[in-house]
Write an enzyme that holds these catalytic residues in place. Sequence first.
Site, PDB file in Angstrom:
ATOM      1  N   PHE A 153       0.865  -1.181   0.000  1.00  0.00           N
ATOM      2  CA  PHE A 153       0.000   0.000   0.000  1.00  0.00           C
ATOM      3  C   PHE A 153       0.902   1.231   0.000  1.00  0.00           C
ATOM      4  O   PHE A 153       1.783   1.360   0.854  1.00  0.00           O
ATOM      5  CB  PHE A 153      -0.875  -0.044   1.252  1.00  0.00           C
ATOM      6  N   ASP A 197       2.670  -4.358   9.241  1.00  0.00           N
ATOM      7  CA  ASP A 197       1.429  -3.618   9.093  1.00  0.00           C
ATOM      8  C   ASP A 197       0.293  -4.635   9.091  1.00  0.00           C
ATOM      9  O   ASP A 197       0.231  -5.509   8.211  1.00  0.00           O
ATOM     10  CB  ASP A 197       1.440  -2.791   7.800  1.00  0.00           C
ATOM     11  N   TYR A 227     -10.332   1.087  11.196  1.00  0.00           N
ATOM     12  CA  TYR A 227     -11.614   1.241  10.488  1.00  0.00           C
ATOM     13  C   TYR A 227     -11.908   0.127   9.500  1.00  0.00           C
ATOM     14  O   TYR A 227     -12.919   0.152   8.830  1.00  0.00           O
ATOM     15  CB  TYR A 227     -11.706   2.604   9.793  1.00  0.00           C
ATOM     16  N   LYS A 228     -11.018  -0.851   9.383  1.00  0.00           N
ATOM     17  CA  LYS A 228     -11.288  -1.967   8.466  1.00  0.00           C
ATOM     18  C   LYS A 228     -11.996  -3.075   9.247  1.00  0.00           C
ATOM     19  O   LYS A 228     -13.151  -2.904   9.625  1.00  0.00           O
ATOM     20  CB  LYS A 228      -9.986  -2.412   7.815  1.00  0.00           C
ATOM     21  N   ARG A 268     -12.404  -6.109  -5.778  1.00  0.00           N
ATOM     22  CA  ARG A 268     -12.052  -6.680  -4.472  1.00  0.00           C
ATOM     23  C   ARG A 268     -13.311  -6.969  -3.655  1.00  0.00           C
ATOM     24  O   ARG A 268     -14.244  -6.151  -3.615  1.00  0.00           O
ATOM     25  CB  ARG A 268     -11.192  -5.710  -3.660  1.00  0.00           C
TER      26      ARG A 268
END
Length: 432
Positions: free
Chosen positions: A132, A201, A226-227, A391
């Site tokens: 990312f 991560d 927040y995931k 996704r």
Amino acid sequence: MNPTISREDCAARDVADVLAPLREQFELPAGVVYLDGNSLGALPAATSARLQQVLAVEWGRGLIRSWNDAGWIGMAQRVGDKIARLVGAAPGELVAADSTSVNLYKVLAAAATIAREDGASRRVIVAERSNFPTDLYIAESVARQHGMDLELLEFDDIEARLRDDVAVLTVTQVHYRSGRMADMARLCARARAAGVLTVWDLAHSAGAVPVDLNGAGADFAVGCGYKYLNGGPGAPGFCWVHARHLARLRQPLTGWMGHAAPFAFEPGYRPAPGIERCLCGTPPILGLGALECGVDTVLAAEPLGGMQALRAKSVQLSQCFIELARQRLLPAGCTLQSPADPRQRGSQVSLGVAPDSGIDAYAAMQALIARGVVGDYRAGDGSAAGPHLLRFGFTPLYTRFVDVFDAVHALHEVLQGAEWRQPRFAARAAVT
Ligand SMILES: *Cc1c(COP(=O)(O)O)cnc(C)c1O
């Protein structure tokens, strides 16, 4: 070809699913199949009332007294201790704070400092080229500020590169595009044998797959609120440091909340003895309140088998999706872009659409979302061979087997028909 898994089969699996009641913890809009919890988790039913309580009672009536009376001052640690249970960390080892990017900056710089103290010849930070981008941008800054080189490698080339000039390896355990899951224990063991510090991560791991930071012997970790932790848009992330590094850990954002005695108001910085030294400024209490509600939805699985049980269901959901996709979506122009072996995959499955396939993958995703099936789109790498990605995240807390069936059915119809060609689906929004 008619699917070998019927909707009735999926409905029967939902009836037999002991985790199914966990879905009631969420406020999901009717008629929506939400397969984007890997980007933004769903809203927990408890969050609205909790935030109302923080606003009206704790802030409104308690005012500044609530820092003590409502426990605001210890919230980063309290929520951190809850997240610790999900990632194989001990109480007092993890704090909830800041964004993933900021936390990565703090621990990567701290790791670089420790590595240079231990061996001045170690001057390389290794990262995965396709990580990312925010992780790479942060690593670039840390490398520049520490006079180090950042080397970007393909994932499969990382192990062989762990030699005595390497200071730090930073890697995202579950890849945001492919969902590929790294073997954390193996990579930590190789890194330790080579004297390389690891910074993990866990953005797509925490709350999605079982993680054992201490068991794996990891050095540092950060993650996202927040995931899969359902903390809400812009929720605080978290950072963890192995106890063996804490005493000498110096992170660069030396704000007062990381001071040993914030309310002594001393002119000089003295780091707090514990993980609090990873804090910087005043904790965002509203954000932490929402994050705690989100983390609680994952901890609610503990009596039902916890992360292991969630993982088992996540694998079943994604295997079901892949099997249906093989029968219905691959013949319609998609490719499987995630590892087929569930042991090498996190909780998402990505389908590829080749740039020259004749299908506009972005428009197809928008048409799918218009049908009430929410996944997301990530553009290909720009090369002719680099597929655009559709996704799909599988959050076992609230995703049902019928949702998987309905999603494949809807995407099949979208790909077969012409609705994605409508101009309204081609207009790019700011957030994809
Ligand atoms: C989601 C994600 C982030 C998010 O970073 P923010 O600072 O919260 O914007 C960072 N890294 C990875 C690998 C991610 O998947």
